[in-house]
Design a protein around this motif. Structure first.
Motif, PDB file in Angstrom:
ATOM      1  N   SER A  49       0.843  -1.239   0.099  1.00  0.00           N
ATOM      2  CA  SER A  49      -0.051   0.049  -0.084  1.00  0.00           C
ATOM      3  C   SER A  49       0.881   1.242   0.022  1.00  0.00           C
ATOM      4  N   LEU A  52       2.163   2.052  -3.699  1.00  0.00           N
ATOM      5  CA  LEU A  52       1.071   2.235  -4.399  1.00  0.00           C
ATOM      6  C   LEU A  52       0.673   3.857  -4.180  1.00  0.00           C
ATOM      7  N   ASN A  53       0.691   4.233  -2.862  1.00  0.00           N
ATOM      8  CA  ASN A  53       0.315   5.631  -2.317  1.00  0.00           C
ATOM      9  C   ASN A  53       1.573   6.647  -3.012  1.00  0.00           C
ATOM     10  N   VAL A  55       3.032   5.974  -5.888  1.00  0.00           N
ATOM     11  CA  VAL A  55       3.033   6.164  -7.186  1.00  0.00           C
ATOM     12  C   VAL A  55       1.719   6.910  -7.328  1.00  0.00           C
ATOM     13  N   GLY A  56       0.721   6.808  -6.826  1.00  0.00           N
ATOM     14  CA  GLY A  56      -0.636   7.480  -6.857  1.00  0.00           C
ATOM     15  C   GLY A  56      -0.397   9.071  -6.780  1.00  0.00           C
ATOM     16  N   GLY A 182      -4.701  -2.957  -4.213  1.00  0.00           N
ATOM     17  CA  GLY A 182      -3.438  -2.053  -4.692  1.00  0.00           C
ATOM     18  C   GLY A 182      -4.231  -1.285  -5.488  1.00  0.00           C
ATOM     19  N   SER A 185      -5.107   1.627  -2.920  1.00  0.00           N
ATOM     20  CA  SER A 185      -4.141   2.260  -2.424  1.00  0.00           C
ATOM     21  C   SER A 185      -3.401   3.524  -3.380  1.00  0.00           C
ATOM     22  N   LEU A 186      -3.572   2.903  -4.755  1.00  0.00           N
ATOM     23  CA  LEU A 186      -3.269   3.940  -5.961  1.00  0.00           C
ATOM     24  C   LEU A 186      -4.027   5.193  -5.786  1.00  0.00           C
TER      25      LEU A 186
END
Length: 416
Positions: A49, A52-53, A55-56, A182, A185-186
């Motif tokens: 998580s 991906l946070n 990346v988001g 995922g 999270s993104l």
């Protein structure tokens, strides 16, 4: 070139501290159902998580622009106002984390900003139309939309898997849960990290470090993404326990449906620039998934406490921020007093939390609350839900609602 004063530097550091609390406060949004159903080990779940946070955070700046350009007037907003707003938001995040309630970090930030702005520049400095259309309406609509979508998605998943072998079906849905977690999270990084980007950008404009109407600088995007990722990795285990076990008992099919529905709502709102609460979306989806299974089990005593926290978030954060702004108005010593109060209060809350430690080793331990009488929601859902059509359905959920409401019945979970 950006120039920094001491107060501006303090505001940026405090904003990143808020982003950090946002990360561990909202980890449950993405990973509570995945952890509670056993689809992933707790530490692996929060690590995925966190990545991906991060990346988001780089996918969009629409929500950041809503905060930095739309909610309040940039003119006349001093860095001290932003600092006071962050104080209100951080303290509310920590208090709700202490009691394990999944309240909205987004609304804590919005409430803090509104309260501090009103205390500094009056009600006219808040754009009421933006507040209503991009904050309040999504706050009400998001859990309803996500909840209804998750309820129907849960029914669909059980119907589609009615002829499948139970163990194989659960294994497949656990894999689906990992993918959907995922995605949440993104989506969380895309939506929530932007809020800190927006507040830092607003502070930079207020301090004269960047031009008005500027998009967040790259260093702001990167630092906000890293802060929320670090907070996510630590894991808000208290809230994960409430979201994963306290609201309802989820099977992999329900967890997959809840996370997919919530992610869809969050990503759509981020694209439109709505400052949506991921907590509201995921909580609504979890309750919808609980009701989507035959004999839906939602613990409304826990849900009611959560709803109360939601209602208090904006005014409580606004009140604390307004008081903090009033104290900051006395000058540098006032700002110092507020800073010391924030640090001391945060330390006190952390010390209290050590009396009963919740971490990755005991996050799935949950004391089942006392029986709750059957309510109209369970009876209505039971009346329109067909009986299970295959072995993949939960057999324990076929108990009629009146029998489950018998206070002598040895039920493992309260029904609505």
């Amino acid at each position: 070139m950006e120039s920094f004063s001491l107060i501006l530097a303090i505001v940026v550091v405090t904003a990143l501290a808020f982003d950090f609390t946002n990360g561990f406060h909202d980890t449950a949004n993405a990973m509570a159902t995945t952890i509670s159903t056993g689809a992933m080990r707790p530490k692996a779940a929060v690590a995925m998580s966190a990545v991906l946070n991060l990346v988001g955070a780089f996918l969009s700046v629409e929500v950041a622009n809503t905060i930095s350009k739309g909610l309040v007037d940039e003119a006349g907003i001093r860095p001290e106002v932003i600092f006071a707003a962050l104080v209100g938001a951080i303290l509310w995040n920590l208090l709700t984390w202490l009691v394990g309630l999944p309240s909205s970090s987004s609304h804590a930030l919005m409430g803090g900003l509104i309260g501090a702005t009103i205390a500094s520049a009056g009600f006219g400095a808040v754009h009421g139309d933006v507040l209503v259309t991009k904050v309040l309406i999504p706050a009400i609509a998001a859990p309803l939309v996500a909840g209804v979508a998750a309820m129907f998605a849960t029914r669909l998943t059980y119907r589609m898997g009615r002829n499948a072998e139970a163990k194989a079906s659960e294994k497949g849905y656990r894999a689906g849960q990992i993918a959907s977690a995922g995605l949440v999270s993104l989506a969380h990084g895309t939506n929530d990290a932007q809020k800190t980007m927006g507040i830092i950008t607003l502070a930079l404009v207020a301090g004269g470090a960047v031009a008005p109407d500027s998009d967040p600088p790259m260093w702001v995007i990167l630092s906000a993404g890293i802060a929320i990722a670090l907070g996510t990795y630590l894991g808000g285990w208290r809230i994960i326990r409430t979201m994963g076990k306290g609201l309802t008992d989820l099977q992999p099919q329900q967890g997959f449906a809840a996370q997919t529905s919530a992610a869809t709502v969050i990503l759509a709102s981020s694209h439109l620039g709505f400052s949506l609460s991921t907590t509201h979306s995921v909580s609504g989806a979890v309750m919808g998934a609980g009701l989507g299974r035959k004999g839906g089990v939602v613990r409304w005593s826990t849900a009611t406490r959560m709803f109360v926290a939601w209602g208090l978030t904006l005014p409580a954060a606004a009140l604390v921020a307004a008081i903090a702004e009033w104290v900051c108005g006395f000058g540098n010593w006032g700002t110092a007093v507020v800073a010391v109060f924030l640090v001391a209060s945060s330390a006190a809350i952390w010390k209290i939390s050590r009396r009963e430690v919740v971490d990755h080793t005991n996050v799935n331990d949950h004391d089942t609350p006392a029986e709750e009488p059957a309510g109209v929601v369970t009876q209505a859902i039971a009346a329109v839900t067909p009986p299970p059509a295959g072995p993949s359905e939960d057999l324990s959920a076929t108990i009629p609602a009146p029998a489950a409401a018998d206070p002598q019945a040895p039920s493992a979970a309260s029904t609505v």
